[in-house]
Design a protein around this motif. Structure first.
Motif, mmCIF file in Angstrom:
data_model
loop_
_atom_site.group_PDB
_atom_site.id
_atom_site.type_symbol
_atom_site.label_atom_id
_atom_site.label_comp_id
_atom_site.label_asym_id
_atom_site.label_seq_id
_atom_site.Cartn_x
_atom_site.Cartn_y
_atom_site.Cartn_z
ATOM 1 N N LEU A 79 -54.611 19.705 -6.970
ATOM 2 C CA LEU A 79 -53.165 19.795 -7.140
ATOM 3 C C LEU A 79 -52.848 19.422 -8.580
ATOM 4 O O LEU A 79 -53.561 18.617 -9.190
ATOM 5 C CB LEU A 79 -52.429 18.836 -6.200
ATOM 6 N N THR A 80 -51.774 19.976 -9.116
ATOM 7 C CA THR A 80 -51.350 19.618 -10.464
ATOM 8 C C THR A 80 -50.078 18.795 -10.378
ATOM 9 O O THR A 80 -49.109 19.201 -9.736
ATOM 10 C CB THR A 80 -51.115 20.878 -11.320
ATOM 11 N N SER A 81 -50.101 17.636 -11.015
ATOM 12 C CA SER A 81 -48.960 16.730 -11.037
ATOM 13 C C SER A 81 -48.715 16.294 -12.472
ATOM 14 O O SER A 81 -49.596 15.697 -13.089
ATOM 15 C CB SER A 81 -49.234 15.511 -10.162
ATOM 16 N N ASN A 82 -47.550 16.616 -12.994
ATOM 17 C CA ASN A 82 -47.202 16.270 -14.377
ATOM 18 C C ASN A 82 -48.265 16.740 -15.362
ATOM 19 O O ASN A 82 -48.622 16.037 -16.299
ATOM 20 C CB ASN A 82 -46.989 14.761 -14.532
ATOM 21 N N GLY A 83 -48.814 17.919 -15.124
ATOM 22 C CA GLY A 83 -49.813 18.488 -16.023
ATOM 23 C C GLY A 83 -51.220 17.953 -15.822
ATOM 24 O O GLY A 83 -52.147 18.362 -16.511
ATOM 25 N N THR A 84 -51.410 17.044 -14.879
ATOM 26 C CA THR A 84 -52.722 16.463 -14.609
ATOM 27 C C THR A 84 -53.297 17.084 -13.347
ATOM 28 O O THR A 84 -52.617 17.197 -12.337
ATOM 29 C CB THR A 84 -52.610 14.933 -14.416
ATOM 30 N N SER A 85 -54.563 17.464 -13.409
ATOM 31 C CA SER A 85 -55.241 18.040 -12.250
ATOM 32 C C SER A 85 -55.760 16.912 -11.359
ATOM 33 O O SER A 85 -56.490 16.037 -11.819
ATOM 34 C CB SER A 85 -56.395 18.919 -12.716
ATOM 35 N N LEU A 86 -55.367 16.934 -10.090
ATOM 36 C CA LEU A 86 -55.804 15.936 -9.118
ATOM 37 C C LEU A 86 -56.759 16.594 -8.141
ATOM 38 O O LEU A 86 -56.391 17.536 -7.444
ATOM 39 C CB LEU A 86 -54.596 15.357 -8.371
#
Length: 185
Positions: A79-86
């Motif tokens: 998932l992408t959250s605030n440009g960060t890949s989780l």
């Protein structure tokens, strides 16, 4: 005889080391303490992130349903959250059924097959995200968003620091895999 010390010259009256030596030793001691603290924090975070995520089980009577199997089989591995890949996170045993998590520091957690949330009332404020109706239940440091218009209840717990991307992505997956149903109060 002088009662004060010249820069770098020992005070012949007291025999104390030069001021430059004392200042340098103090600076080095503080720098070493900071370096050790940063190293310890970095190692703790790395080992926590590498290990399985322990989660408390919650009642999920429909966790074994075909709808939960379908939903969890379709969720993305990132998932992408605030440009960060989780990335998907391994869950510690015994892992709650029909549950998946992403991220390390403040993970996002999706659970399927839950009981109807008690906050779901005829007057509850619902939000429509990409064709899915959600009920937001704020918590301390995170909100739990319940899918309320499908045959099973699912909940996505999202840290307050996360962006809207995970909710939108999970909404797309829910909309694609589970048909909408009338709300049950």
């Amino acid at each position: 005889m002088s009662l004060w010390c010249h820069w770098g010259v020992p005070d012949s009256d007291t025999g104390a080391p030069p001021r430059v030596v004392l200042v340098t030793a103090t600076v080095l001691a503080v720098a070493l303490a900071v370096a050790v603290a940063v190293f310890a924090l970095t190692q703790r975070s790395s080992s926590d992130a590498a290990g399985p995520l322990p989660l408390v089980p919650v009642p999920a009577p429909a966790a074994g349903s075909p709808a939960c199997t379908t939903l969890l089989g379709a969720v993305p591995t990132e998932l992408t959250s605030n440009g960060t890949s989780l990335k998907v996170r391994e869950l510690a045993a015994p892992a709650p059924p029909a549950t998946v998590a992403w991220g390390t520091d403040d993970p996002l957690v999706l659970r399927c097959g839950l009981n109807r949330p008690p906050e779901l009332t005829p007057t509850a404020a619902l939000r429509l995200v990409n064709g899915v109706q959600w009920l937001q239940v704020p918590g301390e440091g995170a909100s739990t968003w319940y899918v309320v218009d499908r045959e099973v209840y699912a909940a996505l717990t999202v840290p307050d620091s996360a962006g809207t991307g995970p909710l939108q992505t999970i909404s797309d997956t829910v909309a694609a895999k589970l048909p909408a149903k009338p709300l049950k109060f």
